[in-house]
Write an enzyme that holds these catalytic residues in place. Sequence first.
Site, PDB file in Angstrom:
ATOM      1  N   ASN A 194      38.307  41.847  41.569  1.00 46.74           N
ATOM      2  CA  ASN A 194      37.725  42.845  42.125  1.00 46.74           C
ATOM      3  C   ASN A 194      37.501  43.881  41.995  1.00 46.74           C
ATOM      4  OD1 ASN A 194      37.395  41.391  46.016  1.00 46.74           O
ATOM      5  ND2 ASN A 194      36.252  42.221  44.748  1.00 46.74           N
ATOM      6  N   CYS A 218      35.758  45.975  39.266  1.00 47.53           N
ATOM      7  CA  CYS A 218      35.180  46.135  38.758  1.00 47.53           C
ATOM      8  C   CYS A 218      33.183  45.995  38.787  1.00 47.53           C
ATOM      9  CB  CYS A 218      34.368  46.054  37.054  1.00 47.53           C
ATOM     10  SG  CYS A 218      36.509  47.075  36.316  1.00 47.53           S
ATOM     11  N   ARG A 219      32.925  44.734  38.837  1.00 45.27           N
ATOM     12  CA  ARG A 219      32.001  44.030  38.678  1.00 45.27           C
ATOM     13  C   ARG A 219      31.916  43.409  39.446  1.00 45.27           C
ATOM     14  NH1 ARG A 219      33.609  40.315  33.468  1.00 45.27           N
ATOM     15  NH2 ARG A 219      35.741  40.158  34.772  1.00 45.27           N
ATOM     16  N   SER A 220      32.501  42.625  40.507  1.00 46.13           N
ATOM     17  CA  SER A 220      32.011  41.453  41.867  1.00 46.13           C
ATOM     18  C   SER A 220      32.028  42.737  43.162  1.00 46.13           C
ATOM     19  CB  SER A 220      32.892  40.690  41.838  1.00 46.13           C
ATOM     20  OG  SER A 220      34.591  41.021  42.851  1.00 46.13           O
ATOM     21  N   ASP A 231      33.056  42.398  30.958  1.00 46.47           N
ATOM     22  CA  ASP A 231      34.251  43.118  31.401  1.00 46.47           C
ATOM     23  C   ASP A 231      34.151  44.374  31.131  1.00 46.47           C
ATOM     24  OD1 ASP A 231      36.738  44.054  32.428  1.00 46.47           O
ATOM     25  OD2 ASP A 231      37.340  42.009  32.365  1.00 46.47           O
ATOM     26  N   CYS A 235      34.732  38.413  40.320  1.00 47.27           N
ATOM     27  CA  CYS A 235      35.025  38.661  39.172  1.00 47.27           C
ATOM     28  C   CYS A 235      36.429  37.484  38.710  1.00 47.27           C
ATOM     29  CB  CYS A 235      34.720  40.030  38.630  1.00 47.27           C
ATOM     30  SG  CYS A 235      35.395  41.209  39.564  1.00 47.27           S
TER      31      CYS A 235
HETATM   32  P1  4NP Z   1      36.613  43.293  36.725  1.00 45.06           P
HETATM   33  O1  4NP Z   1      37.469  43.905  36.084  1.00 45.06           O
HETATM   34  O2  4NP Z   1      37.173  41.656  36.941  1.00 45.06           O
HETATM   35  O3  4NP Z   1      35.071  43.160  37.284  1.00 45.06           O
HETATM   36  O4  4NP Z   1      37.207  43.895  38.409  1.00 45.06           O
HETATM   37  C1  4NP Z   1      38.890  43.500  35.410  1.00 45.06           C
HETATM   38  C2  4NP Z   1      39.380  44.855  36.265  1.00 45.06           C
HETATM   39  C3  4NP Z   1      40.843  44.382  36.164  1.00 45.06           C
HETATM   40  C4  4NP Z   1      41.386  43.551  35.262  1.00 45.06           C
HETATM   41  C5  4NP Z   1      40.675  42.673  34.291  1.00 45.06           C
HETATM   42  C6  4NP Z   1      39.519  42.620  34.452  1.00 45.06           C
HETATM   43  N1  4NP Z   1      42.415  44.630  34.313  1.00 45.06           N
HETATM   44  O5  4NP Z   1      43.474  43.312  33.860  1.00 45.06           O
HETATM   45  O6  4NP Z   1      43.911  44.814  35.385  1.00 45.06           O
END
Ligand code: 4NP
Length: 164
Positions: A11, A13-15, A126, A8
């Site tokens: 790294n 939240c989703r992955s 997201d 993602c």
């Molecule tokens: P992820 O979510 O891609 O599912 O881990 C996010 C985590 C952090 C951010 C964006 C999306 N950020 O902008 O810091």
Amino acid sequence: MIRVLFVCLGNICRSPIGEGSFRAQVMRAGLSASFEIASAGTAGYHAGEPPDPRSVAVARRHGVDIAQQRAAQVNATTLRSYDEVLAMDTRNLSDLRRLIPQGAARPRLGLLLDELEGPRGREVPDPYYGGSRGFDEVWALVDQATAALLQRLIREHKLEGKGR
Ligand code: 4NP
């Protein structure tokens, strides 16, 4: 050994949910020895951090502990060492494509939700800026898709699991 990477943006939240849910299913199928499973982000803002507490919480509600994971950024070298790379959204996918040389045989790269029947091109939303409901939705989508992924890999690699 089949090497599987979930990707993602951050790294956190989703992955990490992809990694955790897939690893739990592989364990239940008795196939841990056949897989190497990891996750990474296309961005490095959160490198070294544990998953978002909301991801840890939703995984725990489903009996999966992901608290020990640590975020890492993907690069062309790490990418080459995986067989199957599953992206959460189309931006992750296009960022990953740029890291893979034209014509390279590995890895096989696609959207995680394309493992499911139905319309192509669906994304795992997201959940970072939303509430905890978003994380429940992510778990539900990702857990279904990792189940389908495991069935595909069992079929393609003729693995002998413990059944479902
Ligand atoms: P992820 O979510 O891609 O599912 O881990 C996010 C985590 C952090 C951010 C964006 C999306 N950020 O902008 O810091």
